[in-house]
Design an enzyme around this catalytic site. Structure first.
Site, short mmCIF file in Angstrom:
data_model
loop_
_atom_site.label_atom_id
_atom_site.label_comp_id
_atom_site.label_asym_id
_atom_site.label_seq_id
_atom_site.Cartn_x
_atom_site.Cartn_y
_atom_site.Cartn_z
N ASP A 127 4.61 0.17 -1.34
CA ASP A 127 3.21 -0.26 -1.36
C ASP A 127 2.73 -0.52 -2.78
O ASP A 127 2.84 0.36 -3.64
CB ASP A 127 2.33 0.80 -0.69
CG ASP A 127 0.89 0.37 -0.56
OD1 ASP A 127 0.65 -0.80 -0.17
OD2 ASP A 127 0.00 1.18 -0.85
N ASP A 130 -1.83 -7.28 -2.60
CA ASP A 130 -1.69 -6.18 -1.65
C ASP A 130 -0.54 -6.45 -0.70
O ASP A 130 -0.62 -7.29 0.19
CB ASP A 130 -2.99 -6.01 -0.87
CG ASP A 130 -3.03 -4.70 -0.08
OD1 ASP A 130 -1.96 -4.08 0.09
OD2 ASP A 130 -4.12 -4.29 0.34
#
Length: 480
Positions: free
Chosen positions: A360, A159
């Site tokens: 992202d 992440d």
């Protein structure tokens, strides 16, 4: 010291290299997209997490280098769809629906966090006064690392928008299902609890204290959460141990982290793995996200030695309100080699910290402000009038019925980056199959806010490197 070269514009064209005929053949305005091969790849069944568990660990490439930047690590990345729980049958439509559902929640949580100036939110049902502001979603890609001494191998969610490393821990008052046994800190000789008054605890957002131990809690936008105590532990990457890493030891966890044991945060904050490695890697890391439906694996590398020569480098933009996220400069979009008439201001961060363009790994589909999306989509539609249309599917309003086609000719799609660089995507990164009936959709969607998010579908197969020390992100120069 490494200094990216930014003197001229670079056109990046990525063509998959395989032993077979390439599935995309490009020129500067259009490409031939192999529909048949893409559908066949999407039908590939994933392996369960219990098959070849050690393959992703034993084959990791690890190097330790001497000099100012002492550590160089390389890990394999796999998409979460490869790790199916055995009692859940594989179905491409269900996999697609699940991915979009996670994606909507991820985007909502990112926008919520940024619009609140990086401040987290409380949920009454969560049952605690300590709720972290690190509330982004659960991610799409996994790495396999060892936790503790002796090392226990675990799948961890990658992440890039999170600033914490955590793993499910015994005793587990509430745990979701994971592919490996839950980590037992009592069996690790390197596990050390973090006291409340320590500098580590001071760096945890809204940290709490219980029985003298530092307490953390993270609530994610999709309803997932983890809470427990902070600890100092050893992580093992292949045969290399990295000591004294601050991790969350989660005793109560729930959510959409299927198969993974926890989360490996790579955000821009000091508590992420990148922030904690600091001088050992020079703040540098690089990743290549594996393409969906293939048997290949992606990679995650740390260390200044992994920064490529010949990449297109653009400045990282800092948003002081949300330092976890990596912002880049985007000046425009292109279709068929022609720039779409969109104002550059649409992609800039405002004085209030709104807007901008975030890279992202946990978001799948790229989001664009509505006005930019509509102009971009319309330009693509005008160049594909010869292709039969299909009804909208989920968040995608532009879909095509390519059942029976072997190949189709489609326009190229490009990102115009700050500094003049142009990133041209392969067709598999913007036309994706959404079922097994030959329906393909244009894999972009309007953002519910002024924020743009470049998702992992558009990043797949492209080497993306972050030079945190100098403040640049690089694309390419070749596929992974």
């Amino acid at each position: 010291m490494f200094v990216p070269f930014l003197a001229f514009a670079i056109l990046l064209i990525f063509i998959p290299t395989t032993n077979a005929i390439p599935s995309e053949i490009k020129n500067s305005t259009h490409e031939i997209f192999n529909v048949k091969d893409t559908i066949a790849q999407s039908d590939t069944k994933p392996q369960t997490p219990f098959e070849n568990l050690e393959e992703f660990h034993v084959e990791n490439e690890i190097e330790q280098e001497k000099g100012d930047w002492k550590l160089k690590l390389k890990l394999k990345l796999i998409h979460r769809d490869k790790l199916q729980i055995p009692h859940f049958p594989y179905n491409i439509s269900k996999v697609f629906e699940g991915r979009i559902d996670r994606d909507l929640k991820r985007v909502s949580s990112i926008i919520h966090r940024i619009s609140n100036g990086g401040v987290g939110y409380r949920v009454d049902e969560f049952g605690s006064d300590v709720v972290s502001g690190m509330d982004q979603g659960s991610g799409e890609y996994f790495v396999r690392i060892g936790v503790g001494s002796p090392a226990k191998n675990q799948y961890m969610v990658l992440d890039s928008g999170s600033d914490i490393v955590w793993v499910q821990c015994q005793p587990c008052t509430q745990c979701y299902h994971q592919s490996d046994p839950v980590f037992d800190p009592s069996l690790s000789v390197s596990f050390t609890g973090v006291p409340c008054g320590s500098s580590v605890c001071d760096r945890i957002e809204n940290a709490g204290c219980h029985s003298g131990r530092c307490k953390y809690e993270v609530m994610y936008g999709d309803g997932s959460y983890t809470k427990g105590t902070m600890a100092i532990e050893t992580l093992t990457f292949g045969h290399t141990m990295v000591k004294n890493v601050a991790i969350g030891c989660g005793h109560s966890n729930s959510g959409m982290f299927t198969a993974a044991a926890g989360l490996l945060g790579l955000g821009g904050g000091s508590m992420s793995l990148v922030g904690q490695l600091g001088g050992q890697t020079g703040g540098a890391f690089s990743y290549c996200l594996v393409s969906r439906g293939t048997d290949s694996t992606g990679s995650l590398e740390f260390g200044r030695g992994v920064l490529p020569v010949g990449a297109a480098w653009v400045p990282l933009i800092r948003n002081s309100l949300t330092p976890s996220f990596y912002y880049i400069g985007l000046s425009g979009l292109g279709v068929g080699g022609v720039r779409v008439p969109i104002s550059e201001d649409v992609f800039k961060i405002t004085e209030l910290g709104d807007g901008g363009v975030v890279m992202d790994t946990g978001t799948a589909v790229t989001r664009l402000p509505s006005a930019a999306y509509v102009a971009f989509r319309n330009a693509f539609v005008s160049e594909t009038v010869s292709l039969p249309r299909a009804p909208a599917v989920s968040i995608f309003d532009t879909c095509y019925d390519l059942d029976g086609f072997v190949t189709v000719r489609v326009p190229t799609v490009s990102f115009f980056l700050s500094g003049g660089q142009i990133l041209t995507l392969p067709a598999r990164n913007f036309l994706i199959p959404v079922n097994d009936k030959g329906t393909f959709c244009f894999a972009f969607a309007p953002s519910p806010s002024s924020l743009s998010i470049i998702g992992n579908i558009q990043q797949e197969g492209i080497q993306i490197s972050f030079d945190g020390a100098n403040g640049f992100v690089g694309f390419g120069p070749s596929i992974c």
